[in-house]
Design a protein around this motif. Sequence first.
Motif, short mmCIF file in Angstrom:
data_model
loop_
_atom_site.label_atom_id
_atom_site.label_comp_id
_atom_site.label_asym_id
_atom_site.label_seq_id
_atom_site.Cartn_x
_atom_site.Cartn_y
_atom_site.Cartn_z
N ALA A 11 39.64 42.25 29.20
CA ALA A 11 40.47 43.51 29.12
C ALA A 11 41.63 43.28 28.22
CB ALA A 11 40.86 43.63 30.75
N ARG A 12 41.46 44.19 27.05
CA ARG A 12 42.78 43.98 26.39
C ARG A 12 43.57 45.18 26.58
NH1 ARG A 12 42.22 41.42 21.58
NH2 ARG A 12 42.94 43.28 20.32
N LEU A 13 44.82 44.59 26.98
CA LEU A 13 45.93 45.61 27.19
C LEU A 13 47.03 45.90 26.15
CD1 LEU A 13 45.79 44.02 30.78
CD2 LEU A 13 44.97 46.36 30.30
N ARG A 14 47.52 47.07 26.19
CA ARG A 14 48.49 47.34 25.30
C ARG A 14 49.80 47.60 25.68
NH1 ARG A 14 46.38 50.38 20.63
NH2 ARG A 14 45.76 48.57 19.89
N LYS A 17 56.70 44.98 24.86
CA LYS A 17 57.10 43.52 25.51
C LYS A 17 58.54 43.55 24.88
CE LYS A 17 55.31 38.90 25.99
NZ LYS A 17 54.19 37.86 25.73
N VAL A 18 59.46 42.93 25.61
CA VAL A 18 60.57 42.60 25.25
C VAL A 18 60.75 41.01 24.79
CG1 VAL A 18 63.04 42.19 25.65
CG2 VAL A 18 61.85 44.24 26.60
N VAL A 27 52.66 45.10 21.94
CA VAL A 27 51.65 43.70 21.89
C VAL A 27 50.36 44.32 22.47
CG1 VAL A 27 53.49 42.17 21.98
CG2 VAL A 27 52.34 42.88 24.08
N THR A 28 49.16 43.53 21.85
CA THR A 28 47.96 43.83 22.67
C THR A 28 47.55 42.30 23.14
OG1 THR A 28 47.26 45.42 21.21
CG2 THR A 28 45.58 44.45 22.28
N GLU A 29 47.32 42.16 24.40
CA GLU A 29 46.96 40.87 24.80
C GLU A 29 45.38 41.03 25.76
OE1 GLU A 29 51.30 38.91 25.63
OE2 GLU A 29 50.45 39.95 27.08
N SER A 30 44.88 39.69 25.79
CA SER A 30 43.68 39.63 26.22
C SER A 30 43.65 39.03 27.75
CB SER A 30 42.70 38.77 25.45
OG SER A 30 42.51 39.94 24.42
N TYR A 31 43.13 39.64 28.80
CA TYR A 31 42.94 38.97 29.89
C TYR A 31 41.32 38.88 30.50
CZ TYR A 31 47.82 39.73 30.44
OH TYR A 31 49.17 39.74 30.25
N VAL A 32 41.08 37.89 31.14
CA VAL A 32 39.93 37.75 31.63
C VAL A 32 39.85 38.27 33.18
CG1 VAL A 32 37.75 36.27 32.36
CG2 VAL A 32 38.84 36.00 30.14
N VAL A 33 38.94 39.09 33.42
CA VAL A 33 38.84 39.46 34.77
C VAL A 33 37.53 39.35 35.42
CG1 VAL A 33 39.10 41.96 36.05
CG2 VAL A 33 40.27 41.59 33.86
N ASP A 34 37.72 38.89 36.65
CA ASP A 34 36.50 38.65 37.51
C ASP A 34 36.34 39.89 38.14
OD1 ASP A 34 34.50 37.46 39.13
OD2 ASP A 34 36.02 36.44 40.53
N GLY A 55 57.25 50.25 32.54
CA GLY A 55 56.86 51.06 31.25
C GLY A 55 55.40 51.20 31.25
N GLU A 56 54.84 51.89 30.26
CA GLU A 56 53.75 52.31 30.07
C GLU A 56 52.87 51.24 29.54
OE1 GLU A 56 52.41 55.50 30.55
OE2 GLU A 56 54.22 56.05 31.62
N PHE A 57 51.69 51.04 30.02
CA PHE A 57 50.60 50.36 29.17
C PHE A 57 49.17 51.06 29.42
CE2 PHE A 57 50.76 49.24 33.76
CZ PHE A 57 49.37 49.08 34.07
N GLN A 58 48.46 50.52 28.39
CA GLN A 58 47.13 51.09 28.24
C GLN A 58 45.91 50.14 28.04
OE1 GLN A 58 46.93 52.86 24.37
NE2 GLN A 58 45.08 54.06 24.70
N VAL A 59 44.83 50.17 28.73
CA VAL A 59 43.46 49.41 28.56
C VAL A 59 42.94 49.89 27.48
CG1 VAL A 59 41.59 48.66 29.66
CG2 VAL A 59 43.45 49.06 31.31
N VAL A 60 42.95 49.18 26.42
CA VAL A 60 42.32 49.33 25.15
C VAL A 60 40.86 49.24 24.92
CG1 VAL A 60 44.56 49.84 23.88
CG2 VAL A 60 43.20 47.56 23.93
#
Length: 146
Positions: A11-14, A17-18, A27-34, A55-60
């Motif tokens: 899952a890439r999430l945008r 970030k402070v 930022v866009t960061e990658s997470y592995v989801v089971d 704040g706001e975030f988005q699954v891209v």
Amino acid sequence: MREKTGSFYEARLRYEKVNEDGLVKKVTESYVVDALSFGEAEKRAIEFLRFYVSGEFQVVNINPMKFNAVIFNGQEVCDRFYKTILSLISIDEKTGHERITQTCYLVKASSFDSCKETIRTMMDRTMIDYQIVSVSETKIIDVIES
């Protein structure tokens, strides 16, 4: 050492970030989801990030990952994830020929060498002949487990 098997999605999430200097950066960061499906992976990623992001975030993007397992090295403080490809070597009983099967693991370790040692420790508990084909550091931030 702990091993987690299942179905994995990246899952890439945008989000904003402070930084340490106080500046806000997108930022866009990658997470592995089971998870068992794209929908479940998205839901778990949103629930997980809700605790860490104000704040706001988005699954891209969500993509299936072809890891056979995620290996967590419990012996040390680990902050990186490595994609490790192994060739498992077996003998076909009917033909007597060598058969090679490639398998992929995601390994949490503190360094390249620590990752290889974790794989060796895991494989030493088996009777399988193997060869480490490649080890590469990923940009994965964390694994969201079920």
